[in-house]
Design an enzyme around this catalytic site. Structure first.
Site, PDB file in Angstrom:
ATOM      1  N   THR A  12      19.933 -57.135  -4.275  1.00  0.00           N
ATOM      2  CA  THR A  12      20.431 -56.610  -3.001  1.00  0.00           C
ATOM      3  C   THR A  12      21.210 -55.312  -3.191  1.00  0.00           C
ATOM      4  O   THR A  12      21.149 -54.410  -2.358  1.00  0.00           O
ATOM      5  CB  THR A  12      21.316 -57.668  -2.310  1.00  0.00           C
ATOM      6  N   SER A  53      16.132 -60.970  -7.882  1.00  0.00           N
ATOM      7  CA  SER A  53      16.312 -61.902  -9.008  1.00  0.00           C
ATOM      8  C   SER A  53      15.682 -63.251  -8.715  1.00  0.00           C
ATOM      9  O   SER A  53      15.463 -64.041  -9.627  1.00  0.00           O
ATOM     10  CB  SER A  53      17.794 -62.061  -9.335  1.00  0.00           C
ATOM     11  N   THR A  85      21.929 -61.559  -6.787  1.00  0.00           N
ATOM     12  CA  THR A  85      22.915 -62.616  -6.947  1.00  0.00           C
ATOM     13  C   THR A  85      22.286 -64.014  -7.042  1.00  0.00           C
ATOM     14  O   THR A  85      22.931 -64.940  -7.523  1.00  0.00           O
ATOM     15  CB  THR A  85      23.875 -62.622  -5.735  1.00  0.00           C
ATOM     16  N   ASP A  86      21.027 -64.126  -6.577  1.00  0.00           N
ATOM     17  CA  ASP A  86      20.454 -65.475  -6.463  1.00  0.00           C
ATOM     18  C   ASP A  86      20.403 -66.219  -7.792  1.00  0.00           C
ATOM     19  O   ASP A  86      20.586 -67.442  -7.832  1.00  0.00           O
ATOM     20  CB  ASP A  86      19.043 -65.404  -5.855  1.00  0.00           C
TER      21      ASP A  86
HETATM   22  N1  ASP Z   1      20.248 -62.255  -2.417  1.00  0.00           N
HETATM   23  C1  ASP Z   1      19.876 -61.680  -3.612  1.00  0.00           C
HETATM   24  C2  ASP Z   1      20.788 -60.552  -4.075  1.00  0.00           C
HETATM   25  O1  ASP Z   1      21.924 -60.634  -3.869  1.00  0.00           O
HETATM   26  C3  ASP Z   1      18.505 -61.321  -3.819  1.00  0.00           C
HETATM   27  C4  ASP Z   1      18.241 -61.375  -5.289  1.00  0.00           C
HETATM   28  O2  ASP Z   1      18.727 -62.266  -5.947  1.00  0.00           O
HETATM   29  O3  ASP Z   1      17.610 -60.456  -5.778  1.00  0.00           O
HETATM   30  O4  ASP Z   1      20.427 -59.591  -4.663  1.00  0.00           O
END
Ligand code: ASP
Length: 322
Positions: A12, A53, A85-86
């Site tokens: 993100t 991710s 973050t995932d």
């Molecule tokens: N929600 C996720 C992020 O914070 C998407 C990911 O993991 O790429 O980036």
């Protein structure tokens, strides 16, 4: 002048709105420019990819950790990795399992995209650069820096889907916090020795099976039929399971499949307490994984199987004792 390398992978923090939704397209140099001035720190950059991710494979993760370690070889004081973050808690944990360097690898990202009206990525990245350059971050292993707090890799979890305070380490707390331009030490995690894992080699397949009211053992057997050489149970409470799952665990452990027990509760350790629940699993030879999340425990079991295919329990015992 301190030196930090920034390795960008997408997520993100690098995402912009497009016709089909958010897409991670922003390269490291642009992320760095948005993070503003970083006085006293020289930053070099490289891009490993621009992906979410959630799409990482275990092999991508091995590649990411290996690349972050190569970046430390550039004679820097620390490395910052930007990613989604995932699965950040898994990346930080694998990096930590093999980390044998006093200098930190610091993971960060964002909850709001790069082109949001008020993105959180630039401040998170600025903080992470400061942490990676800071003597206070030495000997803490791989770290996760987010929303003004820094967590040790072991025990950190994503706890919010969208709000900017995305991470916590339930029952453990942060190890550092940012205060304007300083990094304040809060605690020092006890870290077991680094695992001598070959990141170029595949990790054995380990699957996580969730417990919910009335679940039977069919998914555990299906996982093993699909090639899993170890299982992690996301058990109830302090490590209890249904009688059907306990029976499946007994059968599979007897066939040589190690079973690691974690909880679906986000905070607190598992313990074999109840005669027909957790204690039955322990009698069968299941290993209790303390307060590790199922996702981090999965990587630990895979690493233990890679290092000691015939006796992963010995490696687990060493690692879980600390
Ligand atoms: N929600 C996720 C992020 O914070 C998407 C990911 O993991 O790429 O980036």
């Amino acid at each position: 002048m301190r030196r930090v390398h920034l390795l960008a992978t997408g997520g993100t923090i690098a995402s912009r709105h497009g016709p089909d939704g958010l897409a991670a397209v922003t390269p490291a140099e642009e992320l760095l420019a948005a993070a503003g001035a970083h006085p006293g720190v020289t930053v070099t950059t490289s891009d490993l990819g621009t992906v979410g991710s959630f799409a990482f494979t275990t092999s991508d993760l091995r590649g990411l950790v290996a690349e972050a370690r190569r970046c430390l070889g550039r004679g820097v004081d620390g490395v910052v990795v930007t990613q989604g973050t995932d699965t950040m808690e898994e990346s930080a944990y694998l990096a930590d399992l093999v980390h044998d360097d006093p200098r930190p690898i610091v993971f960060t990202g964002a909850q709001r995209p790069f082109d949001a009206a008020a993105p959180d990525g630039p401040a998170n990245l600025a903080d992470a650069l400061l942490v990676a350059a800071s003597p206070a971050a030495r000997d803490l292993g791989a770290l996760l820096c987010f929303d003004g707090l820094v967590f040790a890799a072991r025990g950190v979890r994503k706890v919010e889907t969208l709000r900017s305070g995305a991470f916590a380490a339930p029952g453990r707390g942060p190890v550092l916090r940012l205060a304007a331009a300083s990094v304040l030490p809060l605690g020092r995690p006890v870290r077991p020795a680094a695992m001598p894992l070959d990141l170029a080699a595949d990790l054995p397949r380990v699957d996580v099976v969730a417990c919910y009211l009335g679940v039977d053992g069919s998914l555990m057997h299906a996982a093993v039929a699909a090639g899993a050489t170890g299982l992690v149970l996301e058990a109830f409470g302090a490590g209890n399971v249904t009688p059907a799952v306990a029976e499946a665990a007994e059968e599979l452990i007897a066939r040589g499949i190690p079973v690691l027990v974690c909880s679906r509760v986000p905070s607190g350790p598992v313990e074999p307490l109840y005669a027909t629940g957790g204690a039955r699993l322990a009698r069968a030879g299941a290993v209790f994984a303390g307060d590790l999340s199922p996702w981090q425990a999965r990587l630990l079991l895979a690493a233990a199987l890679a290092l000691a295919p015939d006796d992963p329990r010995r490696v687990l015992a060493d690692r879980l004792a600390v």
